[in-house]
Design a protein around this motif. Structure first.
Motif, PDB file in Angstrom:
ATOM      1  N   GLY A 273       0.811  -1.207   0.000  1.00  0.00           N
ATOM      2  CA  GLY A 273       0.000   0.000   0.000  1.00  0.00           C
ATOM      3  C   GLY A 273       0.842   1.253   0.000  1.00  0.00           C
ATOM      4  O   GLY A 273       0.547   2.227  -0.708  1.00  0.00           O
ATOM      5  N   GLY A 274       1.924   1.242   0.783  1.00  0.00           N
ATOM      6  CA  GLY A 274       2.815   2.393   0.827  1.00  0.00           C
ATOM      7  C   GLY A 274       3.511   2.637  -0.491  1.00  0.00           C
ATOM      8  O   GLY A 274       3.594   3.779  -0.975  1.00  0.00           O
ATOM      9  N   ILE A 275       4.014   1.582  -1.096  1.00  0.00           N
ATOM     10  CA  ILE A 275       4.722   1.719  -2.368  1.00  0.00           C
ATOM     11  C   ILE A 275       3.762   2.145  -3.481  1.00  0.00           C
ATOM     12  O   ILE A 275       4.111   2.952  -4.345  1.00  0.00           O
ATOM     13  CB  ILE A 275       5.450   0.404  -2.710  1.00  0.00           C
ATOM     14  N   GLY A 276       2.531   1.664  -3.426  1.00  0.00           N
ATOM     15  CA  GLY A 276       1.547   2.071  -4.419  1.00  0.00           C
ATOM     16  C   GLY A 276       1.262   3.561  -4.356  1.00  0.00           C
ATOM     17  O   GLY A 276       1.206   4.243  -5.391  1.00  0.00           O
ATOM     18  N   ALA A 277       1.101   4.103  -3.146  1.00  0.00           N
ATOM     19  CA  ALA A 277       0.828   5.532  -2.995  1.00  0.00           C
ATOM     20  C   ALA A 277       2.050   6.364  -3.385  1.00  0.00           C
ATOM     21  O   ALA A 277       1.926   7.388  -4.072  1.00  0.00           O
ATOM     22  CB  ALA A 277       0.427   5.829  -1.550  1.00  0.00           C
ATOM     23  N   ALA A 278       3.244   5.933  -2.973  1.00  0.00           N
ATOM     24  CA  ALA A 278       4.463   6.673  -3.316  1.00  0.00           C
ATOM     25  C   ALA A 278       4.691   6.674  -4.821  1.00  0.00           C
ATOM     26  O   ALA A 278       5.098   7.693  -5.402  1.00  0.00           O
ATOM     27  CB  ALA A 278       5.657   6.070  -2.591  1.00  0.00           C
ATOM     28  N   SER A 279       4.430   5.547  -5.474  1.00  0.00           N
ATOM     29  CA  SER A 279       4.614   5.455  -6.926  1.00  0.00           C
ATOM     30  C   SER A 279       3.681   6.410  -7.652  1.00  0.00           C
ATOM     31  O   SER A 279       4.057   7.045  -8.637  1.00  0.00           O
ATOM     32  CB  SER A 279       4.368   4.020  -7.394  1.00  0.00           C
ATOM     33  N   ARG A 280       2.470   6.510  -7.158  1.00  0.00           N
ATOM     34  CA  ARG A 280       1.529   7.446  -7.762  1.00  0.00           C
ATOM     35  C   ARG A 280       2.001   8.890  -7.563  1.00  0.00           C
ATOM     36  O   ARG A 280       1.901   9.724  -8.464  1.00  0.00           O
ATOM     37  CB  ARG A 280       0.148   7.248  -7.133  1.00  0.00           C
ATOM     38  N   CYS A 281       2.526   9.178  -6.363  1.00  0.00           N
ATOM     39  CA  CYS A 281       2.965  10.539  -6.038  1.00  0.00           C
ATOM     40  C   CYS A 281       4.091  11.010  -6.936  1.00  0.00           C
ATOM     41  O   CYS A 281       4.078  12.144  -7.441  1.00  0.00           O
ATOM     42  CB  CYS A 281       3.399  10.592  -4.574  1.00  0.00           C
ATOM     43  N   VAL A 282       5.099  10.175  -7.173  1.00  0.00           N
ATOM     44  CA  VAL A 282       6.290  10.628  -7.907  1.00  0.00           C
ATOM     45  C   VAL A 282       6.054  10.774  -9.404  1.00  0.00           C
ATOM     46  O   VAL A 282       6.908  11.294 -10.124  1.00  0.00           O
ATOM     47  CB  VAL A 282       7.497   9.692  -7.674  1.00  0.00           C
ATOM     48  N   GLN A 283       4.899  10.345  -9.879  1.00  0.00           N
ATOM     49  CA  GLN A 283       4.604  10.479 -11.314  1.00  0.00           C
ATOM     50  C   GLN A 283       3.867  11.790 -11.624  1.00  0.00           C
ATOM     51  O   GLN A 283       3.418  11.979 -12.745  1.00  0.00           O
ATOM     52  CB  GLN A 283       3.772   9.285 -11.774  1.00  0.00           C
TER      53      GLN A 283
END
Length: 289
Positions: A273-283
């Motif tokens: 869940g954390g990596i999914g949110a961070a991945s969305r943020c950096v794009q």
């Protein structure tokens, strides 16, 4: 209910569109957006569907503006206005690799006191999250320590994000660990983790971290993130994506992790869940959803 307490900021992001011309003009894209590590985390939590409350301090001009920005993401804002100081401001400059350098004016963030904590702030709260900035500032430290004590008295879980190596080194890791005693979970990045345990090489002794905090989550940049608690070890890799702006990535990760962790306590699912949110943020540009 997750309560997030800490900084709320006006972010001024500067993206040079050409090589920087020292002592002259450089064409750039400049945007002012709502930010602040704690407020970003609250916004992502609300966006991800968690019942979220935020507490922080702004200038008189920030009550409606920042309250509205948080409500857009279904967050319950409990903001205090400073009668003299403006809302905190950060100027962020982005380099060619989408990483950022920050110039910080804490302004109203630095005046939050214990007396300003509402009596009902922790009502129905199951989890409290704090960022390191509130501990690093001597004027706000007592409020952070008091909130941990009140949360523990109510049986709520507590997490802390060390936030920055510069200020962590300044106050010393030993002091930070003492101030955050009672926290159930710490979420440092790799550099902050190394600093907390005094590592001089690339190796991070996770066992040393778990002697400080029962649950440890270390973000590893492009390598993903790792969870450690006792004999339990979990690591989840990051997907290969195009990075536009790393601002707020750690805050988004924390929100994605907590959104799952508070309800399920399943480390691998929470890491994902954390990596999914961070991945969305950096794009995207900016630190909020």
């Amino acid at each position: 209910m997750i309560l997030v307490v800490g900084d709320v900021v006006d972010d001024i992001g500067v993206l040079p569109l050409e090589p920087v011309a020292p002592r002259s003009d450089t064409r750039s894209q400049i945007r002012m957006t709502p930010g602040g590590s704690a407020a970003n985390t609250a916004a992502w939590l609300g966006f991800l569907g968690s019942d979220t409350r935020f507490f922080g301090k702004v200038g008189n001009d920030g009550i409606e503006r920042h309250g509205g920005a948080l409500r857009e993401h279904q967050v319950d804002p409990r903001l205090v206005a400073d009668p003299l100081l403006p809302t905190a401001t950060i100027v962020l400059t982005l380099d060619d690799e989408a990483d950022r350098t920050m110039y910080v004016d804490r302004a109203a963030n630095g005046t939050l006191t214990v007396d300003e904590i509402p009596d009902d702030l922790l009502q129905d709260v199951d989890w409290l999250h704090l960022t390191g900035y509130t501990f690093f500032d001597p004027q706000t430290r007592d409020a952070a320590i008091e909130l941990i004590a009140r949360a523990k008295q109510r049986g709520a879980g507590v997490s802390v994000d060390p936030s920055t190596t510069a200020f962590l080194r300044e106050v010393t890791p030993e002091a930070f660990v003492e101030w955050t005693r009672g926290a159930d979970l710490v979420l440092p990045n790799l550099d902050e983790a190394r600093l907390l345990i005094g590592a001089t090489g690339p190796f991070v002794d996770f066992d040393a971290l778990t002697r400080m905090y029962p649950h440890v989550v270390v973000t590893l940049g492009s390598m993903g993130a790792a969870y450690v608690a006792g004999d339990i070890r979990e690591q989840v890799a990051s997907p290969r994506i195009q990075v536009v702006d790393t601002t707020g990535a750690g805050d988004a990760f924390t929100a994605g992790f907590l959104a799952s962790w508070v309800s399920q306590r399943e480390p691998r699912t929470a890491l994902q869940g954390g990596i999914g949110a961070a991945s969305r943020c950096v794009q995207q540009r900016g630190a909020r959803p």
